[in-house]
Design a protein around this motif. Sequence first.
Motif, mmCIF file in Angstrom:
data_model
loop_
_atom_site.group_PDB
_atom_site.id
_atom_site.type_symbol
_atom_site.label_atom_id
_atom_site.label_comp_id
_atom_site.label_asym_id
_atom_site.label_seq_id
_atom_site.Cartn_x
_atom_site.Cartn_y
_atom_site.Cartn_z
ATOM 1 N N ILE A 42 14.224 -26.894 0.174
ATOM 2 C CA ILE A 42 14.370 -25.659 0.969
ATOM 3 C C ILE A 42 15.606 -24.884 0.531
ATOM 4 N N TRP A 43 16.735 -25.586 0.367
ATOM 5 C CA TRP A 43 17.968 -24.874 0.033
ATOM 6 C C TRP A 43 17.988 -24.409 -1.410
ATOM 7 N N THR B 58 15.983 -21.339 -1.342
ATOM 8 C CA THR B 58 16.766 -20.299 -0.667
ATOM 9 C C THR B 58 17.767 -19.650 -1.608
ATOM 10 N N TYR C 42 17.680 -15.852 -2.903
ATOM 11 C CA TYR C 42 18.836 -14.990 -2.635
ATOM 12 C C TYR C 42 19.293 -14.281 -3.907
ATOM 13 N N ILE D 214 18.866 -14.483 4.365
ATOM 14 C CA ILE D 214 17.998 -15.566 3.885
ATOM 15 C C ILE D 214 18.563 -16.928 4.283
ATOM 16 N N PHE D 215 19.882 -17.077 4.279
ATOM 17 C CA PHE D 215 20.493 -18.384 4.544
ATOM 18 C C PHE D 215 20.321 -18.835 5.998
ATOM 19 N N ALA E 36 16.792 -20.024 6.334
ATOM 20 C CA ALA E 36 16.606 -21.348 5.727
ATOM 21 C C ALA E 36 17.162 -22.442 6.630
#
Length: 215
Positions: free
Chosen positions: A172-173, A176, A180, A196-197, A200
């Motif tokens: 996921i990160w 992300t 970004y 976006i963060f 997430a």
Amino acid sequence: MHDRLRTYIDELFASAPATKRTVELKEEILQNLTDKYEDLISEGKTPDAAYNIAIAGIGDIGGLIDDLKRKGGSPDMDQAEMARHRQRSALFVSIAVALYILCVVPCILLSVPLGPVLMFVMIAAATALLIYNAKTKPIYTRMDDTMVEEFKEWQHNQRQGNQLFKAISSAIWAITVALYILVSFYTSAWHITWIIFPIAGAITSVVKAIFDLKR
């Protein structure tokens, strides 16, 4: 009678190292033992009969004690098998991390749409490696139906679940960060794309809640 159950568990773990992990295991087994005792009492058993039946279902905790002394590892798993799995796991994780780090390179070197497509292919491959690594770990097989064997199986499944969540969270990160960078470069809206963060983070929290409910 509850004090008697605690005393019995304390005696079983007398040879275990005095660590936080030992205390946690003792409390887990004691809670299971107490629940079983209460169930037997509700069925009409006398306190002494319920006590004897409950402790008879505990089984051999020797494997748990050995596990505590080894300070980790999967319960009662062959050492050679553990070593093989650790080597394979280290290889898969290393490749996955490298793919996550390098996934932005296609976006920098190649034009649209080839760059973004290759980036997501690399992210998908890295995520698949991590999930495959988490799901193909050795499965713990109960030796009998005792409380200790049931606890060992639960403990093993907990470890697998934790590692699978870590794999999904890493994916996921990574996605992300890639999104970004990609969206920010192509829109130049750096003052907005940071949203976006938090999104997430919310998705990660939802995934964690699903894992917790499943457990």
